[in-house]
Design a protein around this motif. Structure first.
Motif, PDB file in Angstrom:
ATOM      1  N   LEU A  59       1.093   6.331  -7.180  1.00 47.02           N
ATOM      2  CA  LEU A  59      -0.051   7.177  -7.532  1.00 47.02           C
ATOM      3  C   LEU A  59       0.230   8.653  -7.320  1.00 47.02           C
ATOM      4  O   LEU A  59      -0.298   9.496  -8.036  1.00 47.02           O
ATOM      5  CB  LEU A  59      -1.288   6.745  -6.734  1.00 47.02           C
ATOM      6  CG  LEU A  59      -1.846   5.360  -7.068  1.00 47.02           C
ATOM      7  CD1 LEU A  59      -2.977   5.005  -6.134  1.00 47.02           C
ATOM      8  CD2 LEU A  59      -2.276   5.273  -8.534  1.00 47.02           C
ATOM      9  N   SER A  60       1.046   8.973  -6.343  1.00 46.54           N
ATOM     10  CA  SER A  60       1.357  10.382  -6.083  1.00 46.54           C
ATOM     11  C   SER A  60       2.230  10.974  -7.186  1.00 46.54           C
ATOM     12  O   SER A  60       2.256  12.185  -7.382  1.00 46.54           O
ATOM     13  CB  SER A  60       2.036  10.548  -4.722  1.00 46.54           C
ATOM     14  OG  SER A  60       3.332   9.998  -4.753  1.00 46.54           O
ATOM     15  N   LEU A 100       0.826  -1.209   0.000  1.00 47.24           N
ATOM     16  CA  LEU A 100       0.000   0.000   0.000  1.00 47.24           C
ATOM     17  C   LEU A 100       0.864   1.264   0.000  1.00 47.24           C
ATOM     18  O   LEU A 100       0.531   2.247  -0.665  1.00 47.24           O
ATOM     19  CB  LEU A 100      -0.947  -0.006   1.201  1.00 47.24           C
ATOM     20  CG  LEU A 100      -2.031  -1.082   1.171  1.00 47.24           C
ATOM     21  CD1 LEU A 100      -2.803  -1.095   2.490  1.00 47.24           C
ATOM     22  CD2 LEU A 100      -2.959  -0.904  -0.015  1.00 47.24           C
ATOM     23  N   ILE A 101       1.975   1.235   0.716  1.00 49.65           N
ATOM     24  CA  ILE A 101       2.897   2.376   0.716  1.00 49.65           C
ATOM     25  C   ILE A 101       3.465   2.589  -0.684  1.00 49.65           C
ATOM     26  O   ILE A 101       3.514   3.714  -1.192  1.00 49.65           O
ATOM     27  CB  ILE A 101       4.024   2.158   1.742  1.00 49.65           C
ATOM     28  CG1 ILE A 101       3.472   2.250   3.160  1.00 49.65           C
ATOM     29  CG2 ILE A 101       5.154   3.175   1.541  1.00 49.65           C
ATOM     30  CD1 ILE A 101       4.430   1.766   4.225  1.00 49.65           C
ATOM     31  N   GLN A 102       3.895   1.507  -1.317  1.00 46.80           N
ATOM     32  CA  GLN A 102       4.451   1.608  -2.664  1.00 46.80           C
ATOM     33  C   GLN A 102       3.398   2.109  -3.653  1.00 46.80           C
ATOM     34  O   GLN A 102       3.693   2.934  -4.520  1.00 46.80           O
ATOM     35  CB  GLN A 102       5.022   0.264  -3.105  1.00 46.80           C
ATOM     36  CG  GLN A 102       6.260  -0.128  -2.328  1.00 46.80           C
ATOM     37  CD  GLN A 102       6.687  -1.565  -2.585  1.00 46.80           C
ATOM     38  OE1 GLN A 102       5.935  -2.372  -3.128  1.00 46.80           O
ATOM     39  NE2 GLN A 102       7.908  -1.880  -2.186  1.00 46.80           N
ATOM     40  N   LEU A 103       2.174   1.631  -3.524  1.00 48.27           N
ATOM     41  CA  LEU A 103       1.100   2.069  -4.404  1.00 48.27           C
ATOM     42  C   LEU A 103       0.834   3.559  -4.225  1.00 48.27           C
ATOM     43  O   LEU A 103       0.670   4.299  -5.204  1.00 48.27           O
ATOM     44  CB  LEU A 103      -0.176   1.267  -4.132  1.00 48.27           C
ATOM     45  CG  LEU A 103      -1.402   1.669  -4.944  1.00 48.27           C
ATOM     46  CD1 LEU A 103      -1.161   1.463  -6.433  1.00 48.27           C
ATOM     47  CD2 LEU A 103      -2.610   0.864  -4.488  1.00 48.27           C
ATOM     48  N   ARG A 104       0.817   4.018  -2.995  1.00 55.68           N
ATOM     49  CA  ARG A 104       0.594   5.438  -2.732  1.00 55.68           C
ATOM     50  C   ARG A 104       1.694   6.288  -3.372  1.00 55.68           C
ATOM     51  O   ARG A 104       1.422   7.329  -3.961  1.00 55.68           O
ATOM     52  CB  ARG A 104       0.524   5.696  -1.228  1.00 55.68           C
ATOM     53  CG  ARG A 104       0.228   7.155  -0.913  1.00 55.68           C
ATOM     54  CD  ARG A 104      -0.033   7.434   0.523  1.00 55.68           C
ATOM     55  NE  ARG A 104       0.929   6.763   1.386  1.00 55.68           N
ATOM     56  CZ  ARG A 104       0.860   6.781   2.701  1.00 55.68           C
ATOM     57  NH1 ARG A 104      -0.121   7.404   3.306  1.00 55.68           N
ATOM     58  NH2 ARG A 104       1.749   6.168   3.420  1.00 55.68           N
ATOM     59  N   GLU A 105       2.936   5.814  -3.285  1.00 56.72           N
ATOM     60  CA  GLU A 105       4.047   6.551  -3.895  1.00 56.72           C
ATOM     61  C   GLU A 105       3.908   6.603  -5.420  1.00 56.72           C
ATOM     62  O   GLU A 105       4.109   7.652  -6.037  1.00 56.72           O
ATOM     63  CB  GLU A 105       5.383   5.916  -3.516  1.00 56.72           C
ATOM     64  CG  GLU A 105       5.750   6.118  -2.061  1.00 56.72           C
ATOM     65  CD  GLU A 105       6.984   5.343  -1.645  1.00 56.72           C
ATOM     66  OE1 GLU A 105       7.603   4.669  -2.508  1.00 56.72           O
ATOM     67  OE2 GLU A 105       7.331   5.406  -0.472  1.00 56.72           O
TER      68      GLU A 105
END
Length: 105
Positions: free
Chosen positions: A102-103, A95-100
């Motif tokens: 997407l940002s 989830l952290i990697q996905l957020r990065e």
């Protein structure tokens, strides 16, 4: 790998088509996940996740409302399960990697 491995093993072992297997390591509650994040977590969980995860009833477990027996899958398929701690850590990192990602979009 536990669920994917069970599918592969079922194909390789030539299990009969009519056989059905329940693949589950057991039951858990959302409170266990929250406790893990706040109490039992390693350095893998960033402070911003800990700070944004609300503590409601620390250590409180839910009464058993159902039970899962997946022993049928453990014997012929040799299923072993990934520990809950590892599953939570892996999920949070994804989830952290996905957020990065997407940002940056």
């Amino acid at each position: 790998w536990d669920v994917a491995g069970a599918h592969i093993d079922a194909l390789e072992e030539h299990i009969e088509q009519s056989e059905r297997y329940l693949i589950a390591a057991g039951t858990w509650s959302h409170q266990q996940l929250i406790d893990f994040i706040h109490i039992h977590s390693s350095d893998i969980i960033p402070d911003n996740i800990k700070n944004n995860t609300r503590i409601v009833h620390p250590g409180q477990s839910l009464p058993p409302h159902y039970d899962i027996d997946s022993s049928k899958a453990q014997q012929p398929l040799g299923v072993t399960y990934i520990p809950l701690k590892t599953t939570i850590e892996d999920l949070i990192w994804q989830l952290i990697q996905l957020r990065e990602i997407l940002s940056r979009s």
